[in-house]
Every structure is written in structure tokens, then in C-alpha cells.
Design a protein around this motif. Structure first.
Motif, mmCIF file in Angstrom:
data_model
loop_
_atom_site.group_PDB
_atom_site.id
_atom_site.type_symbol
_atom_site.label_atom_id
_atom_site.label_comp_id
_atom_site.label_asym_id
_atom_site.label_seq_id
_atom_site.Cartn_x
_atom_site.Cartn_y
_atom_site.Cartn_z
ATOM 1 N N GLY A 285 11.718 -5.515 0.249
ATOM 2 C CA GLY A 285 11.345 -6.574 -0.687
ATOM 3 C C GLY A 285 10.716 -7.642 0.187
ATOM 4 O O GLY A 285 9.868 -7.352 1.029
ATOM 5 N N PHE A 286 11.179 -8.895 0.032
ATOM 6 C CA PHE A 286 10.766 -9.926 0.985
ATOM 7 C C PHE A 286 12.001 -10.441 1.715
ATOM 8 O O PHE A 286 12.075 -11.607 2.082
ATOM 9 C CB PHE A 286 10.028 -11.066 0.282
ATOM 10 N N ARG B 172 -4.215 -8.958 5.170
ATOM 11 C CA ARG B 172 -5.285 -7.989 4.904
ATOM 12 C C ARG B 172 -5.609 -7.895 3.407
ATOM 13 O O ARG B 172 -6.675 -7.439 3.039
ATOM 14 C CB ARG B 172 -4.918 -6.606 5.481
ATOM 15 N N HIS C 275 11.728 -5.613 7.047
ATOM 16 C CA HIS C 275 12.105 -6.252 5.783
ATOM 17 C C HIS C 275 11.977 -5.287 4.610
ATOM 18 O O HIS C 275 11.183 -4.347 4.632
ATOM 19 C CB HIS C 275 11.337 -7.568 5.546
ATOM 20 N N SER D 16 0.827 -1.216 0.000
ATOM 21 C CA SER D 16 0.000 0.000 0.000
ATOM 22 C C SER D 16 0.861 1.265 0.000
ATOM 23 O O SER D 16 0.402 2.327 -0.441
ATOM 24 C CB SER D 16 -0.925 -0.007 1.211
ATOM 25 N N THR D 17 2.105 1.164 0.458
ATOM 26 C CA THR D 17 2.951 2.356 0.600
ATOM 27 C C THR D 17 3.182 3.132 -0.704
ATOM 28 O O THR D 17 2.993 4.354 -0.721
ATOM 29 C CB THR D 17 4.300 1.956 1.245
ATOM 30 N N ASP E 94 9.738 -8.366 -6.073
ATOM 31 C CA ASP E 94 9.370 -9.688 -5.569
ATOM 32 C C ASP E 94 8.026 -10.172 -6.114
ATOM 33 O O ASP E 94 7.282 -9.407 -6.737
ATOM 34 C CB ASP E 94 9.343 -9.679 -4.031
ATOM 35 N N LYS F 13 4.919 1.510 11.337
ATOM 36 C CA LYS F 13 6.259 1.418 10.739
ATOM 37 C C LYS F 13 7.318 2.158 11.571
ATOM 38 O O LYS F 13 8.500 2.142 11.226
ATOM 39 C CB LYS F 13 6.250 2.016 9.311
HETATM 40 C C1 GLP Z 1 5.306 -6.678 1.439
HETATM 41 C C2 GLP Z 1 6.223 -6.356 0.267
HETATM 42 C C3 GLP Z 1 7.180 -5.230 0.611
HETATM 43 C C4 GLP Z 1 6.422 -4.089 1.240
HETATM 44 C C5 GLP Z 1 5.757 -4.533 2.519
HETATM 45 C C6 GLP Z 1 4.988 -3.430 3.227
HETATM 46 O O1 GLP Z 1 5.861 -7.574 2.315
HETATM 47 N N1 GLP Z 1 6.968 -7.480 -0.194
HETATM 48 O O2 GLP Z 1 7.866 -4.819 -0.571
HETATM 49 O O3 GLP Z 1 7.299 -3.023 1.512
HETATM 50 O O4 GLP Z 1 4.854 -5.571 2.185
HETATM 51 O O5 GLP Z 1 3.696 -3.325 2.740
HETATM 52 P P1 GLP Z 1 2.789 -2.048 2.877
HETATM 53 O O6 GLP Z 1 3.383 -1.008 1.975
HETATM 54 O O7 GLP Z 1 1.435 -2.472 2.403
HETATM 55 O O8 GLP Z 1 2.835 -1.648 4.307
#
Ligand code: GLP
Length: 233
Positions: free
Chosen positions: A132-133, A159, A130, A37-38, A62, A194
Motif C-alpha cells: 500500500g503506502f 515516472r 512498502h 504497474s505490477t 490507497d 524488486k
Molecule cells: C505505489 C503503490 C503500491 C505499489 C507500489 C509499486 O507506491 N502505493 O501499492 O505496490 O507503488 O508500484 P509498481 O507496481 O508500479 O512497481
């Protein structure tokens, strides 16, 4: 690290767009892209702009193992929906989640990254730090690899799925070493969930326990956070 603190995710998206525009003006040709979502407000600002990527290449971080482009939870689907259908690139690469042979797929993806050195890489950050993953414990010089997702990541990403049980347990991810080779890195984070990861990334030691902390060793990182994500700094 250059830290930009914004009011909210919308302002962050606008600032993120400006980083893309500056890179494009400086002749960047390869863009490393992220899901989650970021980056959505940045992608929306890019979509609303007249920036043209038809001569550029994108390389995503990823993909979930087991999901193909028709699966609405796959990262390829996400990218098509949120960016590529509106702002096409000349070529867009993502790991192939339907390839069972991990050795073959990770080698193929490393070759793509080698042949398309990334000018600007956008990143989000997981609550556990983390990128990426690349989960805690991943080596700083890692290349593309198959990741067993942690319980915390599966829970956070649930979610986006109907049931937690539907979240794949594995993903292919660009490594930290591959991310570190990008010429410029833009990391965005919004929301209080975060804050701890951002504190560890910026103020903590460089450690595998917080994969994003390796970015302290990169010479050109811009961090865009809202006040909530910056609240522990
Ligand atoms: C996943 C993705 C990441 C991302 C993270 C955060 O795990 N692989 O690249 O930064 O989620 O997600 P969000 O931006 O929804 O908080």
C-alpha cells in the motif's frame, strides 16, 4: 508463503488471474485492489475473462491526498481506466484524496473495511518493501492513516507524473493491520528492482524496516514473482 516463480509479468498476470478466479469460485465477495504497474497484467487477464464482479465489492489500498477522480494521476482514475470501466463491481471504494480532514477520512475508510471484510487482497511491493503506502517504520497493527511519502517512493512514482515536483507528498493508506485481516493475500513483484524487497519480505526478519515482512505472520499468502524479482532468494 506460497511462492510461484514465473518467466515474466505476462505469465504472472495469468497466474494472478487464476488466484482471483479460484477466490471467486470459492464465493469471495470483497476484493482488495492495488494500483501501480505490477497488477496491470492481472487486471488485463481479468478484463479478458468472463468473470463477473457485478455482485462483488472492491476496496482499494490507497489514494494520493489532493487528487480527485478527474486527475489522471489519481488512483481512482487508474482503477477506472484499467479495471472498473471494463469490469464493473457493485461498489468500489477508494480513500477520498480530496478530503482535507484526515481524521474524518481515515475513520470513514476503516468503517468501510470493517463492514466489508476483504476475502482476497492483491498487493504490489515498493522497492523499499512498502505495501500500500505503508512506508518503513509503520507499525504492524496500523489502521488507515495519512502517510508522508518517503523520498524513495516519491522518486519511484515520479515516472507516472510529468515532473517529480507534481508527485503529492501525502497519501491515505490502508494500514498493515487492515491488510493483515484479509482472508487471503496475493503479492506480485516483477523485475530486478524488486529483488531486494522480495528477499527481505521472505527471508529477512519480521520488521517495520521492511513492511512487507509482516506478511510472514499471515497464514494464506501467495507470492507471484518473475525470475528477476526472485534472483536474490
Ligand atoms: C505505489 C503503490 C503500491 C505499489 C507500489 C509499486 O507506491 N502505493 O501499492 O505496490 O507503488 O508500484 P509498481 O507496481 O508500479 O512497481
Amino acid at each position: 508463503m506460497k511462492l510461484i516463480i514465473v518467466k515474466d509479468q505476462n505469465e504472472g498476470g495469468q497466474k494472478g488471474y487464476e488466484v482471483f478466479k479460484d477466490a471467486k469460485d470459492a464465493n469471495a465477495k470483497v476484493f482488495g485492489l492495488a494500483t501501480g504497474s505490477t497488477p496491470l497484467t492481472t487486471y488485463a487477464a481479468i478484463t479478458a475473462s468472463d468473470l463477473d464482479f457485478t455482485d462483488a465489492t472492491s476496496v482499494n489500498l490507497d489514494e494520493y491526498v489532493g487528487l480527485g477522480e478527474k486527475d489522471s494521476q489519481s488512483y481512482r482514475y487508474f482503477m477506472n481506466e484499467n479495471l472498473f470501466s471494463k469490469k464493473p463491481f457493485k461498489t468500489s471504494y477508494l480513500p477520498n484524496g480530496l478530503e482535507d480532514d484526515a481524521e474524518k477520512e481515515t475513520k470513514r475508510y476503516d468503517k468501510i473495511i470493517e463492514e466489508n471484510p476483504i476475502d482476497l487482497q492483491i498487493l504490489g511491493i515498493g522497492k523499499n518493501g512498502h505495501i500500500g503506502f505503508n512506508e518503513p517504520g509503520t507499525a504492524g497493527d496500523s489502521l488507515t492513516h495519512k502517510v508522508h511519502l518517503t523520498e524513495s517512493t516519491i522518486k519511484s512514482n515520479a515516472r507516472f507524473f510529468e515532473n517529480e515536483a507534481d508527485v503529492p507528498n501525502y497519501a491515505y493508506s490502508m494500514g498493515i493491520g487492515s491488510i493483515m485481516k484479509s482472508k487471503k493475500i496475493l503479492l506480485e513483484a516483477f523485475g530486478e528492482s524488486k529483488a531486494e524487497a522480495i528477499k527481505g519480505m521472505i527471508e529477512g526478519p519480521v520488521t517495520e524496516d521492511v513492511p512487507a515482512s509482516f506478511l510472514q505472520n499471515h497464514g494464506d499468502v501467495t507470492v507471484i514473482v518473475d525470475e528477476a524479482a526472485a534472483s536474490l532468494l
